[in-house]
Design a protein around this motif. Structure first.
Motif, mmCIF file in Angstrom:
data_model
loop_
_atom_site.group_PDB
_atom_site.id
_atom_site.type_symbol
_atom_site.label_atom_id
_atom_site.label_comp_id
_atom_site.label_asym_id
_atom_site.label_seq_id
_atom_site.Cartn_x
_atom_site.Cartn_y
_atom_site.Cartn_z
ATOM 1 N N TYR A 157 5.241 2.526 -10.207
ATOM 2 C CA TYR A 157 5.836 1.341 -9.583
ATOM 3 C C TYR A 157 6.121 0.274 -10.649
ATOM 4 C CZ TYR A 157 6.597 -2.483 -6.303
ATOM 5 O OH TYR A 157 7.154 -3.536 -5.610
ATOM 6 N N HIS A 191 0.602 2.327 -8.053
ATOM 7 C CA HIS A 191 0.901 3.442 -8.954
ATOM 8 C C HIS A 191 1.550 2.935 -10.247
ATOM 9 C CE1 HIS A 191 2.354 7.352 -10.272
ATOM 10 N NE2 HIS A 191 1.703 7.917 -9.264
ATOM 11 N N GLU A 234 0.818 -1.230 0.000
ATOM 12 C CA GLU A 234 0.000 0.000 0.000
ATOM 13 C C GLU A 234 0.846 1.273 0.000
ATOM 14 O OE1 GLU A 234 -3.272 0.090 2.689
ATOM 15 O OE2 GLU A 234 -3.915 -1.959 2.206
ATOM 16 N N LYS A 235 2.110 1.154 0.385
ATOM 17 C CA LYS A 235 3.018 2.308 0.327
ATOM 18 C C LYS A 235 3.155 2.853 -1.089
ATOM 19 C CE LYS A 235 7.049 1.167 1.777
ATOM 20 N NZ LYS A 235 8.427 1.251 2.317
ATOM 21 N N PHE A 236 2.849 2.000 -2.073
ATOM 22 C CA PHE A 236 3.042 2.400 -3.466
ATOM 23 C C PHE A 236 1.713 2.670 -4.164
ATOM 24 C CE2 PHE A 236 6.433 -0.726 -2.298
ATOM 25 C CZ PHE A 236 7.394 0.233 -1.999
ATOM 26 N N TYR A 237 0.699 2.989 -3.366
ATOM 27 C CA TYR A 237 -0.625 3.261 -3.937
ATOM 28 C C TYR A 237 -0.685 4.673 -4.535
ATOM 29 C CZ TYR A 237 -3.395 -0.818 -2.543
ATOM 30 O OH TYR A 237 -3.941 -2.072 -2.448
ATOM 31 N N ASN A 238 -1.511 4.781 -5.561
ATOM 32 C CA ASN A 238 -1.871 6.104 -6.068
ATOM 33 C C ASN A 238 -3.123 6.572 -5.315
ATOM 34 O OD1 ASN A 238 -4.069 4.788 -7.237
ATOM 35 N ND2 ASN A 238 -3.152 4.722 -9.279
#
Lengths: 144, 144, 144, 144
Positions: B62, B59, B49-53
């Motif tokens: 990523y 994202h 989830e750290k790489f969510y848009n």
């Protein structure tokens, strides 16, 4: 109250600017939304050595993240807030070597075509010297 | 001793696999080089989830990072270690919704054309279910 | 006399405008170079049913020819006449249905990055109504 | 009888092979559909000096036409005959110099992702020597 579904895409994005929040990925990459207007979005980024590739340059994925963000926000200015959309295709040209010392980047995304279900946009990344570091285009679909 | 300039690109990349190190960006994105052979590289990634848009999906940047990494390592297998090279152009198709729960991704990059100064490669990202999530191509220039 | 190798790229292209000749492919596709200036080229095209695909629309390859031509001529304005160059990569978005009745198209190509060996450009195709039908970018290498 | 709307995309394409007809653009460019199967299409092309650019090489638009044709036919094998579809985006890499003497080209298109409304495919162009001359990918939308 505060019915977010009633907001337009631009109003929603203006809230993100006010709250200095963009997305988890944006925070991880030190990027922030700076300005939006109809069909246009401006995102700033602060690259550092944390985002280096093996060759000690800023990773291509970092600039891809910046371009995708500016393209997506530009597209969102054309939509209502509660409309789902997504990047289906992204194309990037890397035209100049980018290192941490380059400093603050600004990426401006601009909508080129706004159809009912498909939108396209272009974006350009400039450094503090005004030079072009990368440019790209993206295609977006609106979900029903 | 251990003159890294004397290594081939493949030998250098095999060292990265052994040492479980890829690049600062690779570490930040939870990506690791898994296997290399002539004209081929396999990179794994653990999205979270750290790489969510904003839309609570992984994202696009990523996946762009993952694809650029696999493409670049595939190209590097064709070069001597001390040869500089860089992505000049990257194109990605996003074909399936990706969330943190999707789990471990594997991206395989394959060289399509290996010229003296220009190389091209393609890459595909699959999930644990074997389904295709994204695919892309890249163009690379060798620096003199 | 008339040492073409001594001409700049722009002078060479101005000759093509004057002589109403572009290339064999340009003639076959009913395309002509209309104007050039530093970093910019304008090409017109007259699509007809001869260039239809199976679905009775103008074939994507027709617009690709038009875009590649405008991009290449824009790049050539940055070069000396006797310098060889070529498209290494072309990306096109088709954003509006195009049929023979659409009429005269104008494609404007603009250089975005002019490096010593690599140049990039963007181009847009508009119809008589000023609407955007397609847009694209290209990457070009200069041959030694 | 002969209700074409009842044909599948593959059956329709098999008819084009049998009748040695592809499209007006295909005829103008000396291209023919050679074979189709589920998710795959093979198109041959006979380049000549008529398709040269200013630099006396085969124009990039010629290869774009060939790639778009093979990509589109591959996609059509996944559709019913009466379903409308179109290229929304095309990306090409030109990796080897192509002249009239190169001879017969074969382009094989392969579907990578077949969604309900969006399909993607890749294609590669080989010469009589089996060498790769160009490769590309395309994105297609199905019309309701």
């Amino acid at each position: 109250m505060n019915d977010s579904a009633a907001l337009s895409g631009i109003e929603y994005l203006q809230g993100l600017i006010r709250d200095r929040t963009l997305s988890p990925m944006g925070a991880a990459m030190k990027m922030a939304l700076v300005a939006v207007s109809d069909g246009r979005a401006e995102v700033e980024a602060f690259p550092s050595e944390k985002f280096y590739n093996q060759q000690r340059r800023i990773h291509g994925g970092y600039l891809a993240t910046l371009l995708d963000t500016a393209l997506g926000c530009a597209v969102q200015t054309k939509l209502a807030q509660n409309v789902g959309y997504g990047t289906i295709e992204l194309k990037i040209n890397y035209v100049r070597k980018l290192v941490a010392e380059t400093g603050r980047l600004v990426c401006v995304g601009t909508v080129l075509h706004a159809g009912r279900t498909m939108l396209t946009a272009e974006a350009k990344v400039a450094g503090p010297d005004g030079k072009l570091y990368a440019h790209g285009t993206g295609t977006f679909l609106v979900y029903p």
